[in-house]
Design a protein around this motif. Sequence first.
Motif, PDB file in Angstrom:
ATOM      1  N   HIS A 228       0.813  -1.223   0.000  1.00 49.79           N
ATOM      2  CA  HIS A 228       0.000   0.000   0.000  1.00 49.79           C
ATOM      3  C   HIS A 228       0.845   1.272   0.000  1.00 49.79           C
ATOM      4  O   HIS A 228       0.362   2.330  -0.408  1.00 49.79           O
ATOM      5  N   ASP A 229       2.096   1.174   0.468  1.00 51.60           N
ATOM      6  CA  ASP A 229       2.952   2.373   0.478  1.00 51.60           C
ATOM      7  C   ASP A 229       3.710   2.548  -0.829  1.00 51.60           C
ATOM      8  O   ASP A 229       4.535   3.453  -0.959  1.00 51.60           O
ATOM      9  N   GLY A 230       3.424   1.688  -1.815  1.00 47.53           N
ATOM     10  CA  GLY A 230       4.044   1.821  -3.129  1.00 47.53           C
ATOM     11  C   GLY A 230       5.312   1.027  -3.307  1.00 47.53           C
ATOM     12  O   GLY A 230       5.823   0.929  -4.437  1.00 47.53           O
ATOM     13  N   THR A 231       5.865   0.452  -2.241  1.00 44.65           N
ATOM     14  CA  THR A 231       7.074  -0.358  -2.378  1.00 44.65           C
ATOM     15  C   THR A 231       6.738  -1.709  -2.996  1.00 44.65           C
ATOM     16  O   THR A 231       5.627  -2.217  -2.853  1.00 44.65           O
ATOM     17  N   GLN A 232       7.694  -2.295  -3.669  1.00 47.16           N
ATOM     18  CA  GLN A 232       7.462  -3.520  -4.427  1.00 47.16           C
ATOM     19  C   GLN A 232       7.336  -4.737  -3.511  1.00 47.16           C
ATOM     20  O   GLN A 232       8.065  -4.880  -2.535  1.00 47.16           O
ATOM     21  N   VAL A 233       6.387  -5.608  -3.852  1.00 51.03           N
ATOM     22  CA  VAL A 233       6.310  -6.920  -3.218  1.00 51.03           C
ATOM     23  C   VAL A 233       7.256  -7.836  -3.981  1.00 51.03           C
ATOM     24  O   VAL A 233       7.069  -8.085  -5.174  1.00 51.03           O
ATOM     25  N   THR A 234       8.289  -8.323  -3.304  1.00 50.59           N
ATOM     26  CA  THR A 234       9.289  -9.174  -3.943  1.00 50.59           C
ATOM     27  C   THR A 234       9.301 -10.555  -3.294  1.00 50.59           C
ATOM     28  O   THR A 234       8.629 -10.793  -2.283  1.00 50.59           O
ATOM     29  N   ALA A 235      10.088 -11.434  -3.852  1.00 49.40           N
ATOM     30  CA  ALA A 235      10.241 -12.768  -3.268  1.00 49.40           C
ATOM     31  C   ALA A 235      10.743 -12.663  -1.835  1.00 49.40           C
ATOM     32  O   ALA A 235      10.315 -13.413  -0.948  1.00 49.40           O
ATOM     33  N   SER A 236      11.635 -11.708  -1.588  1.00 48.93           N
ATOM     34  CA  SER A 236      12.171 -11.528  -0.228  1.00 48.93           C
ATOM     35  C   SER A 236      11.101 -11.063   0.747  1.00 48.93           C
ATOM     36  O   SER A 236      11.200 -11.321   1.946  1.00 48.93           O
ATOM     37  N   SER A 237      10.069 -10.370   0.246  1.00 47.32           N
ATOM     38  CA  SER A 237       8.975  -9.930   1.119  1.00 47.32           C
ATOM     39  C   SER A 237       8.287 -11.124   1.752  1.00 47.32           C
ATOM     40  O   SER A 237       7.802 -11.052   2.892  1.00 47.32           O
ATOM     41  N   TYR A 238       8.242 -12.219   1.018  1.00 51.00           N
ATOM     42  CA  TYR A 238       7.672 -13.455   1.550  1.00 51.00           C
ATOM     43  C   TYR A 238       8.701 -14.242   2.356  1.00 51.00           C
ATOM     44  O   TYR A 238       8.457 -14.631   3.502  1.00 51.00           O
TER      45      TYR A 238
ATOM     46  N   LEU B  31       5.666  -9.267   4.141  1.00 53.73           N
ATOM     47  CA  LEU B  31       5.899  -8.110   5.016  1.00 53.73           C
ATOM     48  C   LEU B  31       6.853  -7.141   4.322  1.00 53.73           C
ATOM     49  O   LEU B  31       7.862  -7.563   3.741  1.00 53.73           O
ATOM     50  N   PRO B  32       6.559  -5.833   4.391  1.00 51.28           N
ATOM     51  CA  PRO B  32       7.437  -4.832   3.775  1.00 51.28           C
ATOM     52  C   PRO B  32       8.624  -4.509   4.686  1.00 51.28           C
ATOM     53  O   PRO B  32       8.695  -4.973   5.828  1.00 51.28           O
TER      54      PRO B  32
END
Length: 531
Positions: free
Chosen positions: A101-111, A187-188
């Motif tokens: 929601h803050d515009g940062t990318q959801v990446t594999a590392s986010s998971y 998680l961001p």
Amino acid sequence: MRSFRGLGAGALTLGVLASLAACGSGANGDADAAGNLRVFLTEPTSLLPQVDTGSQVSMATCANLMEESAESKKLEPLVADSIESKDNQHWRITLKDWTFHDGTQVTASSYVDAWNATAYAPNGYAGNGTFNIFEGFEALNPAGGGTPKSKTMSGVEAVDDKTIEITLTSPNADLPYRLSTNPTCPLPQAYFDDPDAYGENPIGNGPYEFQSWEHDRQIVLKKWKDFPGDEAAFSGEADTLTFKIYTDVEAAYSDLVADNIDMILNPSPPLVDRARNDLGDEAAERIPELRAQQFLAFPHYLEKYRDPALRRAISMAIDRPALAKSVLKNQAEPSDSLVTPLFDSYRKGACEACALDVPGAKKELAEARGNGFDGSVRITFTPANGNELVVKAIAAQLQKNLGITVKLNPVLPATLTEQRTNKRFTGIYFGGWGLSYPSEDQFLSQYVTGGDGNDANGYSNPKVDKLESQALATTEEAERAKAYHQVEDAVLEDMPIAPLYLKYLYSLQSEKADAVAPTGDLQMYRSKVKG
């Protein structure tokens, strides 16, 4: 090959059209009619989905790799573009373009980073057991406690920004379902910068965006206008979701009657009857699938309750049909199995000790006394949602049918959660378990060493562990059902819990709300808005 692929361009077009239609209704300025859905909630301890694994707030703010579609009623990729495996043990996941929601990318590392944090025992997250099938989980959760050898699981890797590779300890065909649950939310970076602050102000990637949390009053979410998923399948109709916080469901019910809130999930049987009388039959909507079971759990870590004869005696002395009919006002069905009729593997009467048999119960009790049973038991429970009426009825039945002393120990929900998570029960525990996704493992994992839900009793049996692992590796439906029969039979030999009844799930709702349950799992944020 086990493979789940993302939806094509045609489905995406429908999602865009649905999104435009929703925006159009909100643009009319009629916020009360279509904009704001007000739902009942108790004060959360955290808004981190890995901490509160059943959180209705997190269901709205998190988009998982996989989720059940409200349209197809099946599990479909959401953030995942594809999830593939040739052997159900080694998996490769590719991601769609998605942001938080803050515009940062959801990446594999986010998971991957989120999963490692959840699996790391010192964090004490309730979702920890979700990752017990991952290779390397044991290094983060050493037997008997102590300092973990690692902070990352060897069985999960972010290959690049769009690719995750997973290695499980053994084949598990249910992994895609597990990846649809709250503990697997991404998680961001904001979480890793300050986990405590993030728990108060989460930044999700789901259809609803966090706005505010006024403690003990309300939590407000707003529909995320840039949600990349199919609106019709994975979102809801309300422009704003307001979770009204109450300490007492009676106060919430008064507000429902006064049209100050729109929905109460999982009310007690007496409250369902009152709503029908006060507001009409349509005010109480029953979810048809039986997904939740109540039980008495016998903590395996307490010597007193390890005797299967005592467990069988207690189970056989309970009149389940009487509980369902009188105490629960015909809003439940007596349990006769460890799983529910939702599954093909269900066998009517599989739990022989679930049938009332007073002479048989007394015979089992005599054996338990010979093994040192002192004639008294203690039941811990939370009084909310009609639980107190049920537990008192059970206590009366046990005292009458077995002549034993039953001590009741009512506690606050937070206390019960703490005792369950940290294995600190001092007696029998009254509780329940429901499905996050439609698989027998959702019920039977409670009996696997370290499995999801195993913190209720701490039961462990290597034979059960092996049979459950074999069942999870089986993909052919008929053979899978047979495999789960073997698991159930092995567990019932020990009776680590006494199944009681399958509780009907209800939503009490105003004329404005219409509950949506994709496969029987009611998620408030997906509710339709009438008028």
